[in-house]
Design an enzyme around this catalytic site. Structure first.
Site, PDB file in Angstrom:
ATOM      1  N   LEU A  20      25.836  37.779  46.021  1.00 18.61           N
ATOM      2  CA  LEU A  20      24.224  36.645  46.572  1.00 18.61           C
ATOM      3  C   LEU A  20      23.933  37.843  47.718  1.00 18.61           C
ATOM      4  CD1 LEU A  20      24.013  33.325  46.692  1.00 18.61           C
ATOM      5  CD2 LEU A  20      22.570  34.825  44.911  1.00 18.61           C
ATOM      6  N   GLY A  47      28.539  43.569  50.642  1.00 18.02           N
ATOM      7  CA  GLY A  47      29.492  42.819  51.868  1.00 18.02           C
ATOM      8  C   GLY A  47      30.785  43.399  50.801  1.00 18.02           C
ATOM      9  N   GLU A  97      39.080  36.071  33.607  1.00 19.60           N
ATOM     10  CA  GLU A  97      39.272  36.889  32.259  1.00 19.60           C
ATOM     11  C   GLU A  97      37.985  36.989  31.944  1.00 19.60           C
ATOM     12  OE1 GLU A  97      42.290  36.485  30.113  1.00 19.60           O
ATOM     13  OE2 GLU A  97      43.730  36.713  31.306  1.00 19.60           O
ATOM     14  N   HIS A 123      32.960  42.907  48.860  1.00 20.31           N
ATOM     15  CA  HIS A 123      33.222  43.221  47.296  1.00 20.31           C
ATOM     16  C   HIS A 123      31.920  44.469  46.498  1.00 20.31           C
ATOM     17  CE1 HIS A 123      36.092  40.406  47.091  1.00 20.31           C
ATOM     18  NE2 HIS A 123      35.596  39.080  47.168  1.00 20.31           N
ATOM     19  N   HIS A 175      32.407  37.125  40.257  1.00 21.06           N
ATOM     20  CA  HIS A 175      33.531  37.146  41.836  1.00 21.06           C
ATOM     21  C   HIS A 175      34.853  36.541  41.376  1.00 21.06           C
ATOM     22  CE1 HIS A 175      36.350  35.570  44.799  1.00 21.06           C
ATOM     23  NE2 HIS A 175      35.590  36.530  45.067  1.00 21.06           N
TER      24      HIS A 175
END
Length: 261
Positions: free
Chosen positions: A85, A88, A63, A90, A27
C-alpha cells in the site's frame, strides 16, 4: 519497450506475439486467511481480464515465493505489481532485486497506494462496518497501517488519510501497528481526548492477519474489515499493471524512478 532494473540491466517487457504476464507480489503471512484472500483477489483480476496471464509471488512466508514464480516464467515478459500500500524497503529494494536476479524480462510497477481506488475501498469497508452516510462532528477515523521506518511510506499513508478524510468529511489520523508513530491505540486516545466520541478504525491492510486483528481490537467503536477482495482492489492491480506495461513512469518503480499516481 524497455525498463532499467535496480541492477542496471535493461530489459524489454514486450513479449513477441504475447502479453506480459501480471505477477502480483504479496508480502506473505502466517495467517492462512491472508493466502486465501490473495488467491480470491487474483481470481477477481482474472475475471476482469480473462486473456491476461496472472501469477502470484510472495516476498516471504508463503509459497510460491517470488523468485520461484519468476523462474517458472523463464525469459518471458512480466509486470510485477506489489500488493503493498505504500513505498518502502520491499518496493524499493527487495522486489527489484528479485526481479533483476531472474531471467524474466520484468518491469516493476508502483505500489497500490496512494490512489483514489483505495479510498473507494476504504470508505466502502467503513460503511460495511457501520460508518454513517453523514458523519457528525464527533466522528473521526484512525487509518491503521502496518508501518515502516521509510519516510516515503509514511508520506504515502498520510496522503491516503487526507483523501479518506475528504471522502468521509471527518478527521482521519494515520497510525501504525509497528515501526512508526503514533501507534493505533495512541491515535485513538488522542482523538477521544479531543472530544471525538465515535472513533472508527479503518483497516488499511490488504488481507487479514496479526496486525489487522490487533488494530481492530483497539477500536472504541467500529473497525472496518481489511480491503481484501473489494472490487476496487482488482481494478487497481490492473491499473498499476497497465501503467507499467505501457511505460508510464508514474506506474513504474526502479532505481531511477519511484512515484505513484
Amino acid at each position: 519497450m524497455t525498463a532499467m532494473t535496480l541492477m542496471g540491466r535493461t530489459t524489454s517487457t514486450a513479449a513477441p506475439g504475447g502479453t506480459p504476464a501480471l505477477v502480483v507480489v504479496a508480502h506473505g503471512s502466517r495467517d492462512p486467511r491472508a493466502l486465501s484472500t490473495v488467491r480470491a483477489l487474483l481470481d477477481r483480476v482474472r475475471a476482469l481480464r480473462p486473456g491476461l496471464p496472472v501469477h502470484l509471488g510472495h516476498i516471504e512466508l508463503n509459497e510460491p515465493l517470488l523468485p520461484d514464480t519468476l523462474a517458472a516464467l523463464g525469459d518471458g515478459a512480466a509486470v510485477l505489481v506489489p500488493l503493498l500500500l505504500s513505498r518502502g524497503h520491499h518496493v524499493k529494494r527487495d522486489i527489484p532485486e528479485m526481479a533483476a536476479a531472474s531471467p524474466a524480462r520484468t518491469r516493476v510497477a508502483a505500489p497500490l497506494g496512494p490512489h483514489p481506488l483505495l479510498v473507494d475501498a476504504l470508505h466502502d469497508r467503513l460503511v460495511q462496518g457501520g460508518w454513517p452516510v453523514h458523519a457528525g462532528p464527533d466522528h473521526a477515523v484512525v487509518l491503521a497501517s502496518a508501518g515502516s521506518r521509510d519516510p516515503d511510506s509514511r508520506t504515502d499513508t498520510a496522503r491516503t488519510a487526507a483523501l479518506l478524510s475528504a471522502r468521509t468529511g471527518a478527521p482521519v489520523v494515520p497510525a501504525y501497528a509497528s515501526a512508526a508513530a503514533p501507534t493505533v491505540p495512541e491515535a485513538v486516545r488522542a482523538l477521544l481526548a479531543r472530544g471525538y466520541r465515535n472513533v472508527a478504525i479503518a483497516s488499511y491492510f490488504t488481507a487479514p492477519g496479526r496486525f489487522a486483528t490487533e488494530c481492530a481490537a483497539a477500536a472504541p467503536w467500529i473497525a472496518s474489515p481489511p480491503l481484501g477482495t473489494h472490487p476496487a482492489m482488482a481494478r487497481l492491480l490492473l491499473h498499476r499493471y497497465d501503467d507499467a506495461a505501457e511505460g508510464d513512469p508514474r506506474g513504474r518503480s526502479n532505481v531511477m524512478s519511484m512515484a505513484s499516481a
